[in-house]
Every structure is written in C-alpha cells, then in structure tokens.
Design a protein around this motif. Structure first.
Motif, short mmCIF file in Angstrom:
data_model
loop_
_atom_site.label_atom_id
_atom_site.label_comp_id
_atom_site.label_asym_id
_atom_site.label_seq_id
_atom_site.Cartn_x
_atom_site.Cartn_y
_atom_site.Cartn_z
N VAL A 1 1.80 52.22 58.04
CA VAL A 1 3.21 52.15 57.63
C VAL A 1 3.77 50.85 58.19
CG1 VAL A 1 5.50 53.18 57.81
CG2 VAL A 1 3.49 54.65 57.56
N ASP A 2 4.12 49.95 57.28
CA ASP A 2 4.57 48.61 57.68
C ASP A 2 3.56 47.95 58.63
OD1 ASP A 2 6.89 48.88 56.17
OD2 ASP A 2 8.02 49.76 57.83
N GLY A 3 2.27 48.16 58.32
CA GLY A 3 1.19 47.53 59.06
C GLY A 3 0.77 48.23 60.33
N ARG A 4 1.42 49.33 60.69
CA ARG A 4 1.09 50.04 61.91
C ARG A 4 0.45 51.39 61.59
NH1 ARG A 4 3.33 48.04 66.47
NH2 ARG A 4 3.20 50.05 67.51
N ARG A 5 -0.50 51.78 62.43
CA ARG A 5 -1.19 53.05 62.23
C ARG A 5 -0.27 54.24 62.56
NH1 ARG A 5 -6.49 52.23 65.85
NH2 ARG A 5 -5.09 50.91 67.07
N VAL A 6 -0.26 55.25 61.69
CA VAL A 6 0.49 56.48 61.98
C VAL A 6 -0.34 57.67 61.51
CG1 VAL A 6 2.72 55.33 61.68
CG2 VAL A 6 1.72 56.60 59.77
N ASN A 7 -0.09 58.80 62.15
CA ASN A 7 -0.65 60.07 61.67
C ASN A 7 0.31 60.60 60.61
OD1 ASN A 7 -2.92 60.19 63.41
ND2 ASN A 7 -1.60 60.89 65.08
N SER A 8 -0.10 60.57 59.37
CA SER A 8 0.82 60.93 58.29
C SER A 8 1.19 62.41 58.30
CB SER A 8 0.22 60.55 56.93
OG SER A 8 -1.02 61.20 56.71
N CYS A 9 0.38 63.24 58.96
CA CYS A 9 0.72 64.67 59.00
C CYS A 9 1.91 64.94 59.91
CB CYS A 9 -0.49 65.50 59.46
SG CYS A 9 -0.90 65.31 61.22
N LEU A 10 2.21 64.01 60.84
CA LEU A 10 3.33 64.19 61.76
C LEU A 10 4.55 63.35 61.39
CD1 LEU A 10 1.56 64.16 65.26
CD2 LEU A 10 2.16 66.12 63.83
N THR A 11 4.46 62.61 60.30
CA THR A 11 5.53 61.69 59.90
C THR A 11 6.33 62.28 58.75
OG1 THR A 11 4.13 59.82 60.53
CG2 THR A 11 6.05 59.35 59.15
N LEU A 12 7.63 62.48 58.94
CA LEU A 12 8.47 62.98 57.86
C LEU A 12 8.66 61.91 56.79
CD1 LEU A 12 11.25 64.97 59.75
CD2 LEU A 12 9.42 65.91 58.33
N ALA A 13 8.43 62.27 55.55
CA ALA A 13 8.52 61.30 54.45
C ALA A 13 9.93 60.71 54.34
CB ALA A 13 8.11 61.97 53.14
N VAL A 14 10.96 61.53 54.56
CA VAL A 14 12.34 61.06 54.36
C VAL A 14 12.74 59.98 55.35
CG1 VAL A 14 13.15 63.19 53.30
CG2 VAL A 14 13.23 62.95 55.79
N ARG A 15 11.97 59.78 56.39
CA ARG A 15 12.28 58.73 57.37
C ARG A 15 11.74 57.37 56.95
NH1 ARG A 15 10.97 60.43 63.39
NH2 ARG A 15 12.22 58.54 63.68
N LEU A 16 11.04 57.32 55.80
CA LEU A 16 10.35 56.09 55.41
C LEU A 16 11.02 55.37 54.24
CD1 LEU A 16 6.66 57.35 55.73
CD2 LEU A 16 8.07 56.17 57.42
N GLU A 17 12.30 55.54 54.08
CA GLU A 17 13.02 54.83 53.02
C GLU A 17 12.79 53.32 53.16
OE1 GLU A 17 15.23 53.82 49.84
OE2 GLU A 17 14.80 55.90 50.42
N GLY A 18 12.28 52.72 52.08
CA GLY A 18 12.04 51.28 52.05
C GLY A 18 10.77 50.82 52.74
N ALA A 19 9.98 51.74 53.28
CA ALA A 19 8.77 51.36 54.01
C ALA A 19 7.64 50.99 53.07
CB ALA A 19 8.33 52.50 54.92
N GLU A 20 6.64 50.30 53.62
CA GLU A 20 5.42 49.97 52.88
C GLU A 20 4.27 50.77 53.49
OE1 GLU A 20 4.50 45.89 52.36
OE2 GLU A 20 6.51 45.34 51.64
N VAL A 21 3.64 51.56 52.66
CA VAL A 21 2.56 52.45 53.11
C VAL A 21 1.26 52.01 52.47
CG1 VAL A 21 1.72 54.84 53.17
CG2 VAL A 21 4.18 54.38 53.35
N THR A 22 0.21 51.93 53.28
CA THR A 22 -1.12 51.60 52.77
C THR A 22 -2.07 52.74 53.12
OG1 THR A 22 -0.74 49.23 53.09
CG2 THR A 22 -3.02 49.93 52.79
N THR A 23 -2.73 53.27 52.11
CA THR A 23 -3.71 54.34 52.31
C THR A 23 -5.11 53.78 52.02
OG1 THR A 23 -3.76 55.15 50.02
CG2 THR A 23 -1.96 55.93 51.44
N ILE A 24 -6.11 54.62 52.19
CA ILE A 24 -7.48 54.20 51.94
C ILE A 24 -7.64 53.70 50.51
CG2 ILE A 24 -8.20 56.54 51.32
CD1 ILE A 24 -10.33 53.92 53.23
N GLU A 25 -6.86 54.26 49.57
CA GLU A 25 -6.96 53.84 48.17
C GLU A 25 -6.45 52.43 47.93
OE1 GLU A 25 -6.33 58.39 47.99
OE2 GLU A 25 -5.59 56.69 49.18
N GLY A 26 -5.66 51.90 48.87
CA GLY A 26 -5.06 50.59 48.66
C GLY A 26 -5.76 49.45 49.37
#
Length: 214
Positions: free
Chosen positions: A113-138
């Motif tokens: 998330v914005d270039g930093r590693r996060v555990n997505s299971c603990l991160t609320l989606a609504v807190r990421l307005e405007g963020a850039e997310v990169t997954t394994i698919e990207g």
C-alpha cells in the motif's frame, strides 16, 4: 390505615373461600396470573418485531471508496467493516492474496500500500481512500515476470505455493526498503511471512538474487 384491597383468591368450584389454599387453588391462581402476563407480552410483541425489522432493513453502514489497484482506478461501495483482503478477493476478483490465519500472523495476505508492506487481512478498506495498492497480480509486466517471481522459480523457493504470493510481495517490499545487506538481514525482515513447507533458505536466496546480490 391502608386503603389497599386484599388480593382476591380464585377459588375452584367445590371449595370454600374460607378454607386454606389447596394445591388446586394454587394452580388455578398461578395459571390466571401467568396467562395474563403472557397475553400482555404477546400484545406488545408485534411492535417490538416491527422496530427490529426497521433496524435490520437499514443494513450495516457502508462507504464509497476510490483507490488504485495494480495501476487501475477502482471505485466501490463496501461495508465499513470490510478488510482490504476481502475487498480484493470478493469484490475485485483478485484472489492471489491468500487468507491464511486472518489474524496478521502468517503474511499470506501481504500486499503493498503506497509502496509499504501491509497485512491486508488487518487493514480496513475504507481507510485507503486514494491509496495505491499492489498485489501479486500487479508485479509482472505482461508476460515478463517480476525479477523476484523469476528468482522464486530459479531457486525453487516454494512447494505447496499457498504462502508464495505473500512471500514474493513481501520480498519486493524488503528489496525496496533496502533490507537485503546480508542473508541474516533478509531473514529478519522477511520473518513476518511463514512457510509451512520450510522453504526459508531458498526464499532468502531468491530475494538475494532479485536484489542483485547473487
């Protein structure tokens, strides 16, 4: 002097009101009182049910969210309790990030998330307005794998593969953060990602290769 009227005793047919209460008297009295209480509850029940139904019809609170996932702008409306992992898997059909422990302990759901590693299971989606997310698919560029994806193949750094997507994304973050100065440093900064198959030595070698140290 009290003006209260003495309680009336319901006397079954055939018994004198002056006699001490018998088992039949007790049963008759409690039946009348209990029936009245139940009837009162049944009369109020429809109103209570209607109020509960109105609350249920409103549903849980939701929010409209816009973020960039793997270079694509996405706008969705989600329940405010939705995790980033569930947003990716259930709303955006990006199932590469795995739900392992769902408690932030295994790292199988790691994304950037914005270039930093996060555990997505603990991160609320609504807190990421405007963020850039990169997954394994990207990570790959078309048919060209990311250097760390290729290194995992070259080093045979996986067996069952369940943790692999989280390991690779975490490894990419580890390289970007500059934590690849030694095998010990790599192991320390990759320690949040668990591998049940025990491929840690090969994972470390793959990160070294992608970082240009091997």
């Amino acid at each position: 002097m009290s003006t209260e009227r003495p309680p009336q005793v319901v006397t079954p047919p055939g018994e004198s009101p002056t006699q001490p209460p018998t088992r039949r008297t007790f049963i008759a009295t409690t039946t009348v009182v209990g029936g009245a209480a139940v009837a009162g509850g049944l009369i109020a029940a429809p109103h209570a049910l209607a109020a509960e139904g109105a609350v249920a019809a409103e549903g849980p609170p939701g929010s409209r969210l816009s973020l960039t996932v793997n270079g694509v702008r996405r706008t969705v409306t989600v329940d405010n309790r939705t995790s980033l992992l569930d947003l990716l898997r259930e709303h955006l059909d990006l199932t590469g990030s795995k739900k392992g422990c769902n408690a932030g302990a295994c790292g199988a759901c790691t994304v950037l998330v914005d270039g930093r590693r996060v555990n997505s299971c603990l991160t609320l989606a609504v807190r990421l307005e405007g963020a850039e997310v990169t997954t394994i698919e990207g990570l790959a560029q078309g048919d060209r794998l990311h250097p760390l994806q290729q290194a995992f193949i070259d080093q045979d750094a996986f067996q069952c593969g369940f943790c692999t997507s989280g390991q690779i994304v975490s490894g990419v973050g580890c390289i970007q953060e500059g934590h690849t100065g030694s095998p010990e440093e790599i192991r320390e900064w990759m320690s949040g990602n668990l591998c049940r198959c025990g491929c840690y030595v090969k994972i470390e070698r793959a990160v070294e290769q992608a970082a240009g140290r091997k």
